[in-house]
Design a protein around this motif. Structure first.
Motif, PDB file in Angstrom:
ATOM      1  N   VAL A  23       0.844  -1.195   0.000  1.00 11.54           N
ATOM      2  CA  VAL A  23       0.000   0.000   0.000  1.00 11.54           C
ATOM      3  C   VAL A  23       0.878   1.243   0.000  1.00 11.54           C
ATOM      4  O   VAL A  23       1.887   1.303   0.720  1.00 11.54           O
ATOM      5  CB  VAL A  23      -0.919   0.032   1.229  1.00 11.54           C
ATOM      6  CG1 VAL A  23      -1.885   1.193   1.119  1.00 11.54           C
ATOM      7  CG2 VAL A  23      -1.679  -1.281   1.359  1.00 11.54           C
ATOM      8  N   SER A  24       0.506   2.219  -0.808  1.00 14.83           N
ATOM      9  CA  SER A  24       1.245   3.476  -0.847  1.00 14.83           C
ATOM     10  C   SER A  24       0.285   4.620  -1.132  1.00 14.83           C
ATOM     11  O   SER A  24      -0.840   4.400  -1.575  1.00 14.83           O
ATOM     12  CB  SER A  24       2.336   3.414  -1.911  1.00 14.83           C
ATOM     13  OG  SER A  24       1.763   3.219  -3.191  1.00 14.83           O
ATOM     14  N   GLY A  25       0.775   5.815  -0.859  1.00 12.93           N
ATOM     15  CA  GLY A  25       0.003   6.995  -1.206  1.00 12.93           C
ATOM     16  C   GLY A  25      -1.134   7.339  -0.273  1.00 12.93           C
ATOM     17  O   GLY A  25      -2.082   8.022  -0.666  1.00 12.93           O
ATOM     18  N   TYR A  26      -1.013   6.883   0.983  1.00 16.53           N
ATOM     19  CA  TYR A  26      -2.075   7.222   1.926  1.00 16.53           C
ATOM     20  C   TYR A  26      -2.163   8.734   2.122  1.00 16.53           C
ATOM     21  O   TYR A  26      -1.161   9.412   2.276  1.00 16.53           O
ATOM     22  CB  TYR A  26      -1.815   6.575   3.285  1.00 16.53           C
ATOM     23  CG  TYR A  26      -2.366   5.180   3.394  1.00 16.53           C
ATOM     24  CD1 TYR A  26      -1.518   4.112   3.644  1.00 16.53           C
ATOM     25  CD2 TYR A  26      -3.721   4.935   3.271  1.00 16.53           C
ATOM     26  CE1 TYR A  26      -2.011   2.825   3.753  1.00 16.53           C
ATOM     27  CE2 TYR A  26      -4.229   3.657   3.374  1.00 16.53           C
ATOM     28  CZ  TYR A  26      -3.375   2.613   3.617  1.00 16.53           C
ATOM     29  OH  TYR A  26      -3.848   1.347   3.724  1.00 16.53           O
ATOM     30  N   ALA A  27      -3.392   9.213   2.189  1.00 17.40           N
ATOM     31  CA  ALA A  27      -3.638  10.629   2.456  1.00 17.40           C
ATOM     32  C   ALA A  27      -4.277  10.823   3.816  1.00 17.40           C
ATOM     33  O   ALA A  27      -4.684  11.931   4.162  1.00 17.40           O
ATOM     34  CB  ALA A  27      -4.550  11.219   1.389  1.00 17.40           C
ATOM     35  N   TRP A  35      -9.157  -7.185   3.133  1.00 19.05           N
ATOM     36  CA  TRP A  35      -9.411  -7.930   1.912  1.00 19.05           C
ATOM     37  C   TRP A  35     -10.900  -8.148   1.688  1.00 19.05           C
ATOM     38  O   TRP A  35     -11.656  -8.374   2.639  1.00 19.05           O
ATOM     39  CB  TRP A  35      -8.727  -9.305   1.992  1.00 19.05           C
ATOM     40  CG  TRP A  35      -7.247  -9.202   2.142  1.00 19.05           C
ATOM     41  CD1 TRP A  35      -6.538  -9.073   3.310  1.00 19.05           C
ATOM     42  CD2 TRP A  35      -6.291  -9.197   1.082  1.00 19.05           C
ATOM     43  NE1 TRP A  35      -5.197  -8.997   3.031  1.00 19.05           N
ATOM     44  CE2 TRP A  35      -5.017  -9.080   1.686  1.00 19.05           C
ATOM     45  CE3 TRP A  35      -6.371  -9.308  -0.306  1.00 19.05           C
ATOM     46  CZ2 TRP A  35      -3.835  -9.053   0.927  1.00 19.05           C
ATOM     47  CZ3 TRP A  35      -5.200  -9.297  -1.050  1.00 19.05           C
ATOM     48  CH2 TRP A  35      -3.968  -9.158  -0.432  1.00 19.05           C
ATOM     49  N   VAL A  36     -11.278  -8.087   0.423  1.00 23.81           N
ATOM     50  CA  VAL A  36     -12.594  -8.523  -0.001  1.00 23.81           C
ATOM     51  C   VAL A  36     -12.374  -9.495  -1.147  1.00 23.81           C
ATOM     52  O   VAL A  36     -11.289  -9.551  -1.716  1.00 23.81           O
ATOM     53  CB  VAL A  36     -13.493  -7.343  -0.440  1.00 23.81           C
ATOM     54  CG1 VAL A  36     -13.719  -6.380   0.709  1.00 23.81           C
ATOM     55  CG2 VAL A  36     -12.879  -6.602  -1.626  1.00 23.81           C
ATOM     56  N   ARG A  37     -13.394 -10.258  -1.490  1.00 26.05           N
ATOM     57  CA  ARG A  37     -13.256 -11.199  -2.601  1.00 26.05           C
ATOM     58  C   ARG A  37     -14.545 -11.293  -3.383  1.00 26.05           C
ATOM     59  O   ARG A  37     -15.609 -10.985  -2.879  1.00 26.05           O
ATOM     60  CB  ARG A  37     -12.856 -12.585  -2.078  1.00 26.05           C
ATOM     61  CG  ARG A  37     -13.930 -13.279  -1.220  1.00 26.05           C
ATOM     62  CD  ARG A  37     -13.379 -14.577  -0.642  1.00 26.05           C
ATOM     63  NE  ARG A  37     -14.392 -15.282   0.143  1.00 26.05           N
ATOM     64  CZ  ARG A  37     -14.154 -16.392   0.828  1.00 26.05           C
ATOM     65  NH1 ARG A  37     -12.945 -16.946   0.828  1.00 26.05           N
ATOM     66  NH2 ARG A  37     -15.131 -16.979   1.510  1.00 26.05           N
ATOM     67  N   ALA A  96      -8.132  -3.872   0.128  1.00 25.51           N
ATOM     68  CA  ALA A  96      -9.009  -2.704   0.246  1.00 25.51           C
ATOM     69  C   ALA A  96      -8.608  -1.876   1.456  1.00 25.51           C
ATOM     70  O   ALA A  96      -8.127  -2.410   2.455  1.00 25.51           O
ATOM     71  CB  ALA A  96     -10.459  -3.162   0.364  1.00 25.51           C
ATOM     72  N   THR A  97      -8.863  -0.593   1.377  1.00 25.89           N
ATOM     73  CA  THR A  97      -8.497   0.282   2.473  1.00 25.89           C
ATOM     74  C   THR A  97      -9.468   1.453   2.593  1.00 25.89           C
ATOM     75  O   THR A  97     -10.214   1.759   1.661  1.00 25.89           O
ATOM     76  CB  THR A  97      -7.060   0.806   2.281  1.00 25.89           C
ATOM     77  OG1 THR A  97      -6.628   1.485   3.462  1.00 25.89           O
ATOM     78  CG2 THR A  97      -6.985   1.774   1.103  1.00 25.89           C
ATOM     79  N   HIS A 112     -11.570   1.693  -1.081  1.00 26.08           N
ATOM     80  CA  HIS A 112     -10.562   1.805  -2.130  1.00 26.08           C
ATOM     81  C   HIS A 112      -9.965   0.422  -2.360  1.00 26.08           C
ATOM     82  O   HIS A 112      -9.515  -0.217  -1.423  1.00 26.08           O
ATOM     83  CB  HIS A 112      -9.476   2.791  -1.726  1.00 26.08           C
ATOM     84  CG  HIS A 112     -10.012   4.138  -1.362  1.00 26.08           C
ATOM     85  ND1 HIS A 112     -10.067   5.180  -2.268  1.00 26.08           N
ATOM     86  CD2 HIS A 112     -10.520   4.621  -0.204  1.00 26.08           C
ATOM     87  CE1 HIS A 112     -10.589   6.239  -1.674  1.00 26.08           C
ATOM     88  NE2 HIS A 112     -10.880   5.923  -0.424  1.00 26.08           N
ATOM     89  N   TRP A 113      -9.969  -0.002  -3.619  1.00 20.79           N
ATOM     90  CA  TRP A 113      -9.532  -1.366  -3.927  1.00 20.79           C
ATOM     91  C   TRP A 113      -8.313  -1.372  -4.837  1.00 20.79           C
ATOM     92  O   TRP A 113      -8.074  -0.433  -5.601  1.00 20.79           O
ATOM     93  CB  TRP A 113     -10.642  -2.111  -4.671  1.00 20.79           C
ATOM     94  CG  TRP A 113     -11.898  -2.318  -3.941  1.00 20.79           C
ATOM     95  CD1 TRP A 113     -12.315  -1.723  -2.789  1.00 20.79           C
ATOM     96  CD2 TRP A 113     -12.951  -3.194  -4.330  1.00 20.79           C
ATOM     97  NE1 TRP A 113     -13.566  -2.169  -2.448  1.00 20.79           N
ATOM     98  CE2 TRP A 113     -13.972  -3.080  -3.368  1.00 20.79           C
ATOM     99  CE3 TRP A 113     -13.125  -4.074  -5.394  1.00 20.79           C
ATOM    100  CZ2 TRP A 113     -15.158  -3.808  -3.451  1.00 20.79           C
ATOM    101  CZ3 TRP A 113     -14.304  -4.791  -5.472  1.00 20.79           C
ATOM    102  CH2 TRP A 113     -15.303  -4.656  -4.504  1.00 20.79           C
ATOM    103  N   GLY A 114      -7.611  -2.501  -4.812  1.00 18.40           N
ATOM    104  CA  GLY A 114      -6.560  -2.752  -5.784  1.00 18.40           C
ATOM    105  C   GLY A 114      -7.125  -3.459  -7.002  1.00 18.40           C
ATOM    106  O   GLY A 114      -8.342  -3.482  -7.206  1.00 18.40           O
ATOM    107  N   GLN A 115      -6.241  -4.045  -7.796  1.00 19.86           N
ATOM    108  CA  GLN A 115      -6.647  -4.714  -9.031  1.00 19.86           C
ATOM    109  C   GLN A 115      -7.055  -6.162  -8.817  1.00 19.86           C
ATOM    110  O   GLN A 115      -7.718  -6.745  -9.670  1.00 19.86           O
ATOM    111  CB  GLN A 115      -5.505  -4.648 -10.055  1.00 19.86           C
ATOM    112  CG  GLN A 115      -5.199  -3.244 -10.528  1.00 19.86           C
ATOM    113  CD  GLN A 115      -6.392  -2.606 -11.196  1.00 19.86           C
ATOM    114  OE1 GLN A 115      -6.983  -3.158 -12.120  1.00 19.86           O
ATOM    115  NE2 GLN A 115      -6.786  -1.423 -10.728  1.00 19.86           N
TER     116      GLN A 115
END
Length: 122
Positions: A23-27, A35-37, A96-97, A112-115
């Motif tokens: 994870v990067s770029g936290y504001a 995690w979700v699935r 997710a975050t 917010h999710w990843g790919q």
């Protein structure tokens, strides 16, 4: 915020797999991550979350006792150790975050999710 998952693959029932999410770029000053699935033809299912101090962890009933979430704050990486995998765990897993306030107020953490990374259990 950017989330990059890795560790997916194909496994046999009963085996283990560990997913990672960088994870990067936290504001936000504080956050939750997890995690979700989503299995084919099914709705998204929340799996697990952890707060940024690793104080509290949360699990869906379907994975409780089999999955373990952890966070390495120094590496900004969250892990999902999946043991005793079942065919019903087959899904696309997304990291997710959210800001910690969302977890506190709404009990969720997947704004917010990843790919995603595919896990196939057969």
């Amino acid at each position: 915020v950017q989330l990059v998952e890795s560790g997916g693959g194909s496994v046999q029932e009963g085996e283990s797999r560990r997913l990672s999410c960088a994870v990067s770029g936290y504001a936000w000053d504080r956050y939750c991550v997890g995690w979700v699935r989503q299995a084919p033809g099914k709705e998204v299912e929340w799996v697990s979350s952890i707060d940024d101090t690793s104080t509290r962890t949360y699990y869906a009933d379907s994975v409780k006792g089999r999955f373990t979430i952890s966070l390495d704050s120094a590496k900004n990486t969250v892990y999902l150790q999946m043991n005793s995998l079942k065919s019903e765990d087959t899904a696309l897993y997304y990291c997710a975050t959210d800001p910690i306030g969302v977890l506190v107020v709404a009990g969720t953490c997947f704004g917010h999710w990843g790919q995603g990374t595919q896990v196939t259990v057969s």
